[in-house]
Design a protein around this motif. Structure first.
Motif, PDB file in Angstrom:
ATOM      1  N   VAL A 143      -7.573  -8.376   8.582  1.00 16.36           N
ATOM      2  CA  VAL A 143      -6.959  -7.760   7.402  1.00 16.36           C
ATOM      3  C   VAL A 143      -7.965  -6.487   7.411  1.00 16.36           C
ATOM      4  O   VAL A 143      -6.789  -5.276   7.232  1.00 16.36           O
ATOM      5  N   LEU A 144      -9.074  -6.333   7.264  1.00 14.95           N
ATOM      6  CA  LEU A 144      -9.757  -4.848   7.322  1.00 14.95           C
ATOM      7  C   LEU A 144      -9.428  -4.095   8.369  1.00 14.95           C
ATOM      8  O   LEU A 144      -9.177  -2.917   8.236  1.00 14.95           O
ATOM      9  N   THR A 145      -9.094  -4.592   9.696  1.00 15.40           N
ATOM     10  CA  THR A 145      -8.731  -3.866  10.899  1.00 15.40           C
ATOM     11  C   THR A 145      -7.370  -3.280  10.698  1.00 15.40           C
ATOM     12  O   THR A 145      -7.289  -2.001  10.874  1.00 15.40           O
ATOM     13  N   ARG A 146      -6.676  -3.884   9.981  1.00 16.09           N
ATOM     14  CA  ARG A 146      -5.314  -3.639   9.841  1.00 16.09           C
ATOM     15  C   ARG A 146      -5.304  -2.335   9.101  1.00 16.09           C
ATOM     16  O   ARG A 146      -4.924  -1.225   9.045  1.00 16.09           O
ATOM     17  N   ALA A 147      -5.899  -2.578   7.751  1.00 18.45           N
ATOM     18  CA  ALA A 147      -6.300  -1.571   6.597  1.00 18.45           C
ATOM     19  C   ALA A 147      -6.664  -0.361   7.268  1.00 18.45           C
ATOM     20  O   ALA A 147      -6.400   0.800   6.854  1.00 18.45           O
ATOM     21  N   MET A 148      -7.883  -0.494   7.983  1.00 17.02           N
ATOM     22  CA  MET A 148      -8.431   0.889   8.678  1.00 17.02           C
ATOM     23  C   MET A 148      -7.661   1.668   9.629  1.00 17.02           C
ATOM     24  O   MET A 148      -7.697   2.567   9.572  1.00 17.02           O
ATOM     25  N   ARG A 149      -6.784   0.803  10.534  1.00 19.22           N
ATOM     26  CA  ARG A 149      -6.048   1.500  11.383  1.00 19.22           C
ATOM     27  C   ARG A 149      -4.784   2.129  10.868  1.00 19.22           C
ATOM     28  O   ARG A 149      -4.544   3.427  11.215  1.00 19.22           O
ATOM     29  N   ALA A 150      -4.405   1.571   9.733  1.00 23.00           N
ATOM     30  CA  ALA A 150      -3.056   2.354   8.925  1.00 23.00           C
ATOM     31  C   ALA A 150      -3.924   3.366   8.082  1.00 23.00           C
ATOM     32  O   ALA A 150      -3.087   3.862   7.298  1.00 23.00           O
ATOM     33  N   ASP A 151      -5.127   3.399   7.710  1.00 24.36           N
ATOM     34  CA  ASP A 151      -5.646   4.125   6.985  1.00 24.36           C
ATOM     35  C   ASP A 151      -5.513   4.192   5.352  1.00 24.36           C
ATOM     36  O   ASP A 151      -5.208   5.156   4.782  1.00 24.36           O
ATOM     37  N   TYR A 152      -5.532   2.911   4.963  1.00 24.23           N
ATOM     38  CA  TYR A 152      -5.535   2.621   3.544  1.00 24.23           C
ATOM     39  C   TYR A 152      -6.817   2.076   2.987  1.00 24.23           C
ATOM     40  O   TYR A 152      -6.504   1.087   2.108  1.00 24.23           O
ATOM     41  N   MET A 153      -7.995   2.476   3.389  1.00 29.11           N
ATOM     42  CA  MET A 153      -9.004   1.808   2.948  1.00 29.11           C
ATOM     43  C   MET A 153      -9.522   2.081   1.323  1.00 29.11           C
ATOM     44  O   MET A 153     -10.534   1.443   0.862  1.00 29.11           O
ATOM     45  N   TRP A 154      -8.492   2.815   0.625  1.00 29.21           N
ATOM     46  CA  TRP A 154      -8.606   2.693  -0.851  1.00 29.21           C
ATOM     47  C   TRP A 154      -8.252   1.266  -1.374  1.00 29.21           C
ATOM     48  O   TRP A 154      -8.769   1.169  -2.624  1.00 29.21           O
ATOM     49  N   VAL A 155      -7.896   0.609  -0.687  1.00 27.20           N
ATOM     50  CA  VAL A 155      -7.381  -0.936  -1.120  1.00 27.20           C
ATOM     51  C   VAL A 155      -8.503  -1.777  -1.584  1.00 27.20           C
ATOM     52  O   VAL A 155      -9.732  -1.447  -0.746  1.00 27.20           O
TER      53      VAL A 155
ATOM     54  N   ALA B  47       0.923  -1.201   0.180  1.00 25.48           N
ATOM     55  CA  ALA B  47       0.171   0.142  -0.145  1.00 25.48           C
ATOM     56  C   ALA B  47       0.876   1.185   0.083  1.00 25.48           C
ATOM     57  O   ALA B  47       0.554   2.247  -0.692  1.00 25.48           O
ATOM     58  N   THR B  48       1.711   1.231   0.907  1.00 30.17           N
ATOM     59  CA  THR B  48       2.844   2.429   0.752  1.00 30.17           C
ATOM     60  C   THR B  48       3.397   2.613  -0.496  1.00 30.17           C
ATOM     61  O   THR B  48       3.707   3.699  -0.928  1.00 30.17           O
ATOM     62  N   GLU B  49       3.817   1.358  -1.068  1.00 35.51           N
ATOM     63  CA  GLU B  49       4.800   1.659  -2.386  1.00 35.51           C
ATOM     64  C   GLU B  49       3.723   2.365  -3.528  1.00 35.51           C
ATOM     65  O   GLU B  49       4.150   3.087  -4.308  1.00 35.51           O
ATOM     66  N   ILE B  50       2.441   1.764  -3.468  1.00 33.35           N
ATOM     67  CA  ILE B  50       1.740   2.342  -4.306  1.00 33.35           C
ATOM     68  C   ILE B  50       1.099   3.783  -4.076  1.00 33.35           C
ATOM     69  O   ILE B  50       1.016   4.612  -5.169  1.00 33.35           O
ATOM     70  N   LEU B  51       1.012   4.159  -2.864  1.00 39.53           N
ATOM     71  CA  LEU B  51       0.293   5.437  -2.672  1.00 39.53           C
ATOM     72  C   LEU B  51       1.304   5.945  -1.315  1.00 39.53           C
ATOM     73  O   LEU B  51       0.863   5.886  -0.121  1.00 39.53           O
ATOM     74  N   PRO B  52       2.440   6.432  -1.828  1.00 40.42           N
ATOM     75  CA  PRO B  52       3.428   6.716  -0.582  1.00 40.42           C
ATOM     76  C   PRO B  52       2.842   8.086   0.357  1.00 40.42           C
ATOM     77  O   PRO B  52       2.840   7.864   1.610  1.00 40.42           O
ATOM     78  N   GLU B  53       1.930   8.956  -0.296  1.00 40.84           N
ATOM     79  CA  GLU B  53       1.202   9.761   0.653  1.00 40.84           C
ATOM     80  C   GLU B  53      -0.135  10.149  -0.029  1.00 40.84           C
ATOM     81  O   GLU B  53      -0.457  10.304  -1.228  1.00 40.84           O
TER      82      GLU B  53
END
Length: 295
Positions: free
Chosen positions: A95-107, A43-49
């Motif tokens: 998995v959803l909890t991790r994406a939500m907490r790291a705030d990349y719900m665009w995945v 996720a960071t690689e695709i959208l760093p910011e």
């Protein structure tokens, strides 16, 4: 598109249609934060910011458009990342909890229930999430939807402990008996009682559209074995064992939030119980929607 396949607690075979450059990882049945760093990294690689408004900025907006009809993610993604979870509802919740907490719900997310992946002839009825989203009930079709179906956003429901719900959640008594407390859906009282009045708590499920949550009063045990009734009158009242998981369909309410307060309550998310009882809990719609591939 970049594909990430997370096989959680299963060694189910991969479909021939899976792109050869897909990232495939075998994780625990309920993956840990450490194991999910592979998703963080992609996720960071695709959208760093993320250039879109933060959660705090969304919450401060004067309108409530973010709580209306679920929307496609607004982030400008150069290459979509689709994460396909193969496992149980509890695995998907992690998995959803991790994406939500790291705030990349665009995945984008796809889901293949473990029982389908492991035994293609087994119905998917054990997965509430699959049922809610109308996912196919055979393995080949489930994989096809997870990999190729378009995203159709739905509300993401979470609790105040930061856990995302994939399929369903429950609020009940810690000892498995009738609940003592109050449960409210938005402004509507769902349960208000002392133990012994016939309500065992509530079961709630994410909706496909606004307001986000549908909940009903439980007329039987929602988790574990209920305690044996004490005293003659209690035994007489409970001479017929309530059906586990039975719901009062006339009590069904919908809303954006479910709040509960009471004595020694148990919170269960996708079949996984909290480790200790609580005296209050809130489930509510997250400010970002879930980008799920579904028919």
């Amino acid at each position: 598109m970049t594909y990430l396949v997370l096989r959680c607690g299963t060694d189910a075979p991969l479909p021939a249609s899976l792109p050869k450059d897909a990232h495939v990882h075998d994780l625990s049945a309920i993956p840990t934060r450490q194991e999910l760093k592979v998703m963080d990294a992609l996720a960071t690689e695709i959208l760093p910011e993320d250039p879109t408004p933060s959660l705090d900025e969304i919450a401060a907006q004067p309108d409530v458009s973010h709580l209306g009809t679920p929307q496609l993610a607004p982030q400008p993604i150069p290459e979509p990342l689709r994460t396909v979870v193969v496992g149980t509802d509890a695995a998907l919740s992690a998995v959803l909890t991790r994406a939500m907490r790291a705030d990349y719900m665009w995945v984008e997310f796809g889901f293949v229930p473990a029982q389908l992946a492991d035994a293609p002839s087994t119905p998917a009825s054990a997965s509430t999430a699959a049922h809610n989203w109308g996912l196919p009930t055979d393995a080949e079709a489930a994989w096809s939807v997870a990999l190729t179906a378009p995203v159709r956003p739905v509300p993401l429901i979470r609790n105040d402990s930061g856990l995302a719900i994939a399929g369903s959640a429950a609020i009940c008594s810690w000892d498995g008996g009738e609940i003592t407390g109050e449960i409210i859906v938005d402004d509507a009282v769902l349960v208000r009682q002392e133990a012994g009045a016939g309500a065992w708590g509530t079961r709630l499920v994410p909706m496909l559209d606004a307001p986000g949550i549908v909940a009903a009063t439980a007329l039987g045990p929602l988790y574990g074995e209920p305690p044996a009734p004490k005293g003659f009158l209690a035994r007489l009242r409970n001479r017929h064992t309530p059906e586990p998981g039975a719901l009062d369909h006339e009590s069904v309410r919908t809303g954006r939030a479910v709040q509960a307060g009471g004595t020694e309550m148990r919170v269960v998310v996708d079949g996984v119980s909290a480790k200790r009882p609580v005296d209050r809990v809130t489930f509510y719609r997250h400010l970002r929607d879930l980008q799920i591939a579904r028919p």
